[in-house]
Scaffold this motif. Structure first.
Motif, mmCIF file in Angstrom:
data_model
loop_
_atom_site.group_PDB
_atom_site.id
_atom_site.type_symbol
_atom_site.label_atom_id
_atom_site.label_comp_id
_atom_site.label_asym_id
_atom_site.label_seq_id
_atom_site.Cartn_x
_atom_site.Cartn_y
_atom_site.Cartn_z
ATOM 1 N N GLN A 175 0.833 -1.192 0.000
ATOM 2 C CA GLN A 175 0.000 0.000 0.000
ATOM 3 C C GLN A 175 0.877 1.256 0.000
ATOM 4 O O GLN A 175 2.027 1.213 0.432
ATOM 5 C CB GLN A 175 -0.892 0.040 1.239
ATOM 6 C CG GLN A 175 -1.857 -1.126 1.367
ATOM 7 C CD GLN A 175 -2.637 -1.044 2.662
ATOM 8 O OE1 GLN A 175 -3.426 -0.124 2.876
ATOM 9 N NE2 GLN A 175 -2.414 -2.008 3.536
ATOM 10 N N ILE A 176 0.312 2.337 -0.484
ATOM 11 C CA ILE A 176 0.932 3.660 -0.400
ATOM 12 C C ILE A 176 0.012 4.556 0.422
ATOM 13 O O ILE A 176 -1.183 4.659 0.134
ATOM 14 C CB ILE A 176 1.115 4.285 -1.801
ATOM 15 C CG1 ILE A 176 2.291 3.644 -2.540
ATOM 16 C CG2 ILE A 176 1.304 5.797 -1.695
ATOM 17 C CD1 ILE A 176 3.647 4.215 -2.181
ATOM 18 N N VAL A 177 0.572 5.169 1.464
ATOM 19 C CA VAL A 177 -0.147 6.188 2.229
ATOM 20 C C VAL A 177 0.404 7.540 1.777
ATOM 21 O O VAL A 177 1.612 7.746 1.731
ATOM 22 C CB VAL A 177 0.035 5.997 3.741
ATOM 23 C CG1 VAL A 177 -0.661 7.131 4.512
ATOM 24 C CG2 VAL A 177 -0.522 4.644 4.172
ATOM 25 N N GLN A 178 -0.489 8.455 1.446
ATOM 26 C CA GLN A 178 -0.093 9.703 0.801
ATOM 27 C C GLN A 178 -0.697 10.921 1.496
ATOM 28 O O GLN A 178 -1.878 10.936 1.830
ATOM 29 C CB GLN A 178 -0.557 9.665 -0.655
ATOM 30 C CG GLN A 178 -0.416 10.965 -1.425
ATOM 31 C CD GLN A 178 -0.933 10.815 -2.845
ATOM 32 O OE1 GLN A 178 -0.275 10.241 -3.705
ATOM 33 N NE2 GLN A 178 -2.132 11.317 -3.089
ATOM 34 N N ARG A 179 0.147 11.920 1.718
ATOM 35 C CA ARG A 179 -0.315 13.264 2.066
ATOM 36 C C ARG A 179 0.151 14.184 0.954
ATOM 37 O O ARG A 179 1.189 13.953 0.355
ATOM 38 C CB ARG A 179 0.267 13.727 3.403
ATOM 39 C CG ARG A 179 -0.294 13.004 4.621
ATOM 40 C CD ARG A 179 0.284 13.611 5.903
ATOM 41 N NE ARG A 179 -0.293 13.013 7.086
ATOM 42 C CZ ARG A 179 0.196 11.923 7.679
ATOM 43 N NH1 ARG A 179 1.265 11.324 7.180
ATOM 44 N NH2 ARG A 179 -0.389 11.445 8.763
ATOM 45 N N ARG A 180 -0.592 15.260 0.709
ATOM 46 C CA ARG A 180 -0.195 16.128 -0.398
ATOM 47 C C ARG A 180 -0.507 17.584 -0.080
ATOM 48 O O ARG A 180 -1.374 17.899 0.735
ATOM 49 C CB ARG A 180 -0.909 15.718 -1.685
ATOM 50 C CG ARG A 180 -2.409 15.913 -1.652
ATOM 51 C CD ARG A 180 -3.067 15.412 -2.914
ATOM 52 N NE ARG A 180 -4.511 15.610 -2.866
ATOM 53 C CZ ARG A 180 -5.351 15.218 -3.808
ATOM 54 N NH1 ARG A 180 -4.892 14.614 -4.889
ATOM 55 N NH2 ARG A 180 -6.645 15.440 -3.686
ATOM 56 N N ALA A 181 0.234 18.451 -0.754
ATOM 57 C CA ALA A 181 -0.013 19.897 -0.672
ATOM 58 C C ALA A 181 0.330 20.503 -2.019
ATOM 59 O O ALA A 181 1.301 20.095 -2.664
ATOM 60 C CB ALA A 181 0.835 20.528 0.428
ATOM 61 N N TYR A 182 -0.460 21.473 -2.466
ATOM 62 C CA TYR A 182 -0.201 22.198 -3.706
ATOM 63 C C TYR A 182 0.305 23.594 -3.350
ATOM 64 O O TYR A 182 -0.295 24.287 -2.516
ATOM 65 C CB TYR A 182 -1.471 22.307 -4.555
ATOM 66 C CG TYR A 182 -1.979 20.984 -5.089
ATOM 67 C CD1 TYR A 182 -1.107 20.062 -5.644
ATOM 68 C CD2 TYR A 182 -3.336 20.682 -5.032
ATOM 69 C CE1 TYR A 182 -1.570 18.857 -6.142
ATOM 70 C CE2 TYR A 182 -3.821 19.476 -5.524
ATOM 71 C CZ TYR A 182 -2.931 18.567 -6.080
ATOM 72 O OH TYR A 182 -3.386 17.363 -6.573
#
Length: 216
Positions: A175-182
């Motif tokens: 699995q991939i756990v992802q947080r993101r910001a633009y």
């Protein structure tokens, strides 16, 4: 044949990809901002044990350097099952972005990384073989402003492996756990802190791998 203009860059746990039109100066400025943000976050937190606080410090440092957060996606935490490789997951994510060129830019960057053994070794080492790393697609928007997406990623798999980004993980419940910001760059604010940035850069010893496009 190697094209003189880079398709991306690896420094610390950060893999940056950029679309063709990004100038060499903007590419260099983006790289240096990434290095300073990484150093600042590393001084305050462990990227492996305190990942949320680490990313918060990372983005706060970028904000000081002139990058402002936009959109409603900062720190959204999502979980994805992997079908095959991490590389394919990254390409799929880039191709789903509004600017379709970012998919091709990610493919070029990953192809270049695959040919660069020292860069792959560095990514394995810096990320603890995928335990925590970042992927950062960058481009100009329609107004000529640099935008980037920061994807903070954690690979969860039954076992760790070198060159993790290219390993076929199908059938391993990965699995991939992802947080993101633009973020987008305010050049005026960036230029106003450039002298401070240059001073702080003297304290950074992070290796930079410039990933060159390959054209037959």
């Amino acid at each position: 044949m190697v094209n003189g203009k880079p398709s991306g860059m690896l420094t610390g746990p950060n893999l940056v990809s950029c679309t063709d039109e990004l100038s060499l100066q903007d590419f260099d400025d983006l790289t240096r901002c990434t290095q300073l943000a990484t150093r600042s976050a590393d001084l305050g937190y462990s990227r492996f044990l305190d990942s949320a606080q680490w990313m918060d410090e990372y983005v706060s440092t970028l904000n000081f350097l002139g990058w402002s957060v936009y959109g409603d996606s900062i720190f959204t935490r999502t979980r994805h099952w992997l079908g095959k490789t991490v590389a394919e997951f990254l390409v799929d994510g880039a191709q789903a972005m509004p600017d379709t060129r970012q998919g091709n830019a990610m493919i070029d960057t990953l192809d270049a990384l695959k040919r660069d053994e020292p860069a792959q070794f560095s990514l394995d080492e810096q990320s603890l073989m995928g335990e925590r790393f970042q992927v950062i697609p960058a481009r100009y928007n329609s107004k000529g402003v640099i935008e980037m997406a920061v994807f903070n990623l954690e690979l969860i798999a039954n076992s760790k492996t070198s060159k993790f980004i290219y390993r076929d993980l199908e059938g391993h419940s990965a699995q991939i756990v992802q947080r993101r910001a633009y973020l987008k760059l305010d050049k005026e604010k960036f230029n106003s802190v450039k002298a401070v940035m240059e001073k702080k850069l003297r304290e950074v010893t992070m290796t930079r791998f410039q990933l060159q496009k390959f054209r037959p």
